[in-house]
Enzyme design. Structure first.
Site, mmCIF file in Angstrom:
data_model
loop_
_atom_site.group_PDB
_atom_site.id
_atom_site.type_symbol
_atom_site.label_atom_id
_atom_site.label_comp_id
_atom_site.label_asym_id
_atom_site.label_seq_id
_atom_site.Cartn_x
_atom_site.Cartn_y
_atom_site.Cartn_z
ATOM 1 N N GLY A 1 0.838 -1.308 0.026
ATOM 2 C CA GLY A 1 0.002 0.055 -0.020
ATOM 3 C C GLY A 1 0.746 1.192 0.038
ATOM 4 N N ARG B 1 -10.265 -13.939 -42.443
ATOM 5 C CA ARG B 1 -11.095 -12.630 -42.826
ATOM 6 C C ARG B 1 -10.945 -12.096 -44.249
ATOM 7 N NH1 ARG B 1 -16.065 -10.403 -42.155
ATOM 8 N NH2 ARG B 1 -15.805 -8.103 -42.535
ATOM 9 N N GLN C 1 -8.813 -2.337 -34.783
ATOM 10 C CA GLN C 1 -9.084 -1.698 -35.808
ATOM 11 C C GLN C 1 -8.937 -2.943 -37.108
ATOM 12 O OE1 GLN C 1 -9.835 1.286 -35.912
ATOM 13 N NE2 GLN C 1 -10.083 1.590 -38.244
ATOM 14 N N ILE C 2 -7.909 -3.525 -36.886
ATOM 15 C CA ILE C 2 -7.882 -4.833 -37.946
ATOM 16 C C ILE C 2 -8.933 -5.461 -37.770
ATOM 17 C CG2 ILE C 2 -6.581 -6.983 -38.219
ATOM 18 C CD1 ILE C 2 -4.143 -5.301 -38.004
ATOM 19 N N GLU D 1 1.998 1.855 -11.217
ATOM 20 C CA GLU D 1 3.401 1.555 -10.933
ATOM 21 C C GLU D 1 4.401 2.788 -11.630
ATOM 22 O OE1 GLU D 1 5.119 -2.037 -10.127
ATOM 23 O OE2 GLU D 1 3.385 -3.320 -10.149
ATOM 24 N N THR E 1 2.995 6.418 -13.907
ATOM 25 C CA THR E 1 2.400 6.680 -15.124
ATOM 26 C C THR E 1 3.652 6.898 -16.215
ATOM 27 O OG1 THR E 1 2.537 8.922 -14.779
ATOM 28 C CG2 THR E 1 0.536 8.104 -14.028
ATOM 29 N N SER E 2 3.083 7.306 -17.448
ATOM 30 C CA SER E 2 3.951 7.298 -18.519
ATOM 31 C C SER E 2 4.665 8.721 -18.437
ATOM 32 C CB SER E 2 3.210 7.463 -19.906
ATOM 33 O OG SER E 2 2.952 6.171 -20.356
#
Lengths: 387, 254
Positions: free
Chosen positions: A124, A270, A338-339, A365, A367-368
């Site tokens: 924590g 597909r 998307q594909i 853990e 952020t960017s």
């Protein structure tokens, strides 16, 4: 320089790949939908030795290295990110602080069941009011004779509220040096009066993992529950988070690989305009970009893990790995949907789950944004330090 | 009870196999190699017997050097040691040569029981277990679907063409087990690390008393298996059930 895995690392990867494919993957969709905590899979991962993997035999570990741990996380995440984060939080955040800082007596008391995956231990740090500003935490522990009395709340905590959760290591203020907080790590066993575990959050992704808010009201623990030196909590949790970033990077690589795997199954089947969509360069370029980004993220992860194995701090390499791998995972999940077109938006195929599971990698853990700050600080050094 | 389990590393059966058009041998280059999944049942059977009755499992393999990885997997599952016979002269060895080499390697250590799968998943000759038994001069109990041991006698339920039969055998003997005889355990991660320090003997033909004679068996020609005919789809226009009954009678299943 040698990019080859050792025979043992390959064996760990192959075993985890087989286990994840046979045992975890078939249950992933159900776990996501039902949000059930995967008790059986945690037990099975425990029997396999996954919770003990990166620790030395002297403390009861399996004696694997950090690269092996990353390979294991990648393979588990490739099957199910929620199982992977359950494992990662248990190992990187639950067990690692005990291995690094706990006394032999404390280790003997808690570690065996944790290393066996029979019980889980949480960690924590984050609070409702302190996320990226981790040192801004407000939870405190006041001394009272041989006890410490904890007051405060912790937010977004993994593995604290399951039926097998044994306790949590919390970062709390144990005193002040002028205006500086003395932060310490304190072990609190489940069932300690005053320690309550809130309901599970409803989350965008990682549905099967256990994430909750914790509350401490006049919660008394013996002084003997201090993990490591009193007042050294800040540097301890920064160390733990640095290693944890590498593990999250590995998890993100696994999720990104899962996106590519699913696309490679889908595009030959597909058909549009009379041909499989694999024949279109628009599809091919997306796949080529995904594969390239995944390989780059994997190599960054291995680089940082190799530093841990060499006994060096992974530092900025951990940040780069975590930053890149988590952003690659969201990018791959985005392209995978998307594909798949309309089918990608429907929950019958796993890509919708990948899309939901990927985002939190850019947040948890560190952020960017925090990773970019750390990388920039390493580049610029004193030039950006406040005078 | 000392148990020798024969194992083989084969091209990953999940990848499409390809034959070399001149040698008629399976192409092994550039294909992932794995422990033959069929061998995992033999390893599990050996480990279970050793755990219940004492003794150790030793795995024995013939193959190229990289077969050590298959042996290591068996060691990670719990086998105590391994033997690999690797020799360039053995490339493309036929079933009898394979049996001679394995029997010679087995004979180097103590054994009460030799366990094999019924056949390898790549070559499928299905004669090596019986040949090993003949060369060792002990009985072969084949196609085991279940195995129990009371301390002196093995009781084996065998798969036959028409069903099963139960036979008893004393030791030593060769036992070949079918897939499904048990549920093979996963290796453990501790086992992988422990495999490092377990004995793994590497032998060449010089270490064994095996003379390679003239070629005993040669593959002359390979033909694709005849295509199976597609099934018949019975559309139900109200007489579907009748038609299906008719087909089942023709097939003499009812």
């Amino acid at each position: 320089m040698d990019f080859e895995l050792t025979a043992e690392q390959r064996a760990v990867r192959d075993l985890c790949r087989e286990f994840a494919r046979e045992e975890i993957a078939p249950r992933a969709a159900h776990l996501d939908r039902s949000e059930e905590f995967p008790y059986e899979l945690v037990a099975a991962m425990g029997r396999l030795g996954l919770f003990a993997l990166p620790f030395a035999p002297e403390v009861g570990g399996a004696g694997g290295d950090f690269i092996s741990y990353c390979l294991a996380l990648e393979e588990v995440a490739r099957a199910d990110a929620a199982c992977a984060i359950t494992l990662e939080a248990a190992v990187s955040l639950g067990i690692t602080p005990m291995v690094l800082y706990a006394t032999p007596e404390q280790r003997g008391r808690w570690l065996p069941a944790l290393l066996a995956g029979e019980r889980l231990w949480a960690y924590g740090l984050t609070e409702p009011g302190s996320g990226s500003d981790a040192a801004g935490l407000e939870s405190r522990a006041e001394p009272d004779g041989e006890e410490l009395v904890i007051t405060g709340r912790k937010a977004f905590i993994t593995n604290a509220g399951t039926e097998i959760s044994a306790g949590v290591t919390v970062a709390v203020i144990t005193g002040w040096e002028g205006s500086r907080k003395r932060i310490s790590l304190l072990a609190v066993e489940r069932g300690t009066p005053g320690y309550t575990v809130g309901p599970r959050y409803r989350k965008l992704g990682w549905h099967a993992s256990d994430t909750r808010e914790l509350a401490f009201e006049s919660c008394r623990v013996p002084r003997a529950n201090l993990i490591g030196t009193e007042g050294r909590g800040l540097e301890q949790f920064l160390h733990i988070l640095e290693w944890g970033r590498v593990a999250i990077a590995a998890l993100s690589v696994g999720l990104a690989q899962a996106c590519l795997d699913q696309c490679l199954r889908y595009v030959p089947e597909r058909r549009q305009f009379g041909v499989p969509i694999a024949r279109f360069q628009a599809t091919q370029f997306k796949l080529a970009d995904m594969a390239t980004q995944i390989e780059a993220a994997r190599l960054l992860t291995w680089r940082a893990a190799a530093l841990v194995d060499a006994g060096k701090p992974p530092g900025v390499h951990a940040s780069m790995a975590k930053l890149h791998a988590s952003e690659v995972a969201t990018a791959c999940a985005n392209q995978a949907v998307q594909i798949h077109g309309g089918a990608g938006f429907i929950e019958d195929l796993p890509v919708a789950r990948y899309y939901r599971d990927a985002k939190v990698g850019e947040i948890g853990e560190g952020t960017s944004e925090v990773q970019r700050i750390l990388i920039a600080r390493a580049l610029l050094g004193a030039a950006v330090e406040e005078s | 009870m000392d148990i020798a389990v024969c194992v083989k590393q084969i091209p990953d059966p999940n990848t499409p196999g390809e034959l070399d058009p001149t040698t008629h041998r399976l192409r092994r280059e550039g294909v992932d190699a794995v422990l033959d999944p069929g061998d995992e049942f033999g390893i599990e059977a050996g480990l279970a017997l050793a755990e219940a009755h004492g003794g150790e499992v030793r795995v024995v393999s013939m193959g190229p050097e990289r077969s050590v990885e298959a042996i290591r997997k068996a060691l990670a599952m719990g086998a105590a040691g391994g033997v690999l016979v690797a020799d360039p002269a053995l490339v493309g060895a036929d079933a009898l040569t394979t049996a001679r080499v394995l029997a010679a390697a087995i004979r180097r250590g103590p054994f009460d029981l030799v366990i094999t799968s019924t056949e390898s998943t790549d070559g499928y000759t299905g004669v090596v277990p019986q040949a090993i038994a003949e060369l060792l001069g002990i009985p072969a109990v084949t196609f085991a679907r279940s195995v129990s041991f009371d301390g002196s006698t093995l009781t084996v339920r065998r798969q036959t063409e028409n069903g099963t039969e139960t036979v008893e055998a004393g030791l030593p003997c060769v036992l070949s087990v079918t897939a499904g005889v048990n549920a093979p355990r996963y290796p453990s991660l501790r086992g992988i690390m422990a495999a490092r320090s377990k004995p793994l003997d590497r032998l060449s033909l010089n270490d064994l008393d095996v003379q390679l004679g003239e070629v005993d068996q040669e593959i002359v020609r390979v033909e694709p298996a005849p295509q199976r005919k597609g099934g018949e789809v019975v559309a139900d226009d109200g007489t579907g059930a009748q038609r299906i009954l008719e087909l089942l009678r023709q097939a003499k299943v009812i």
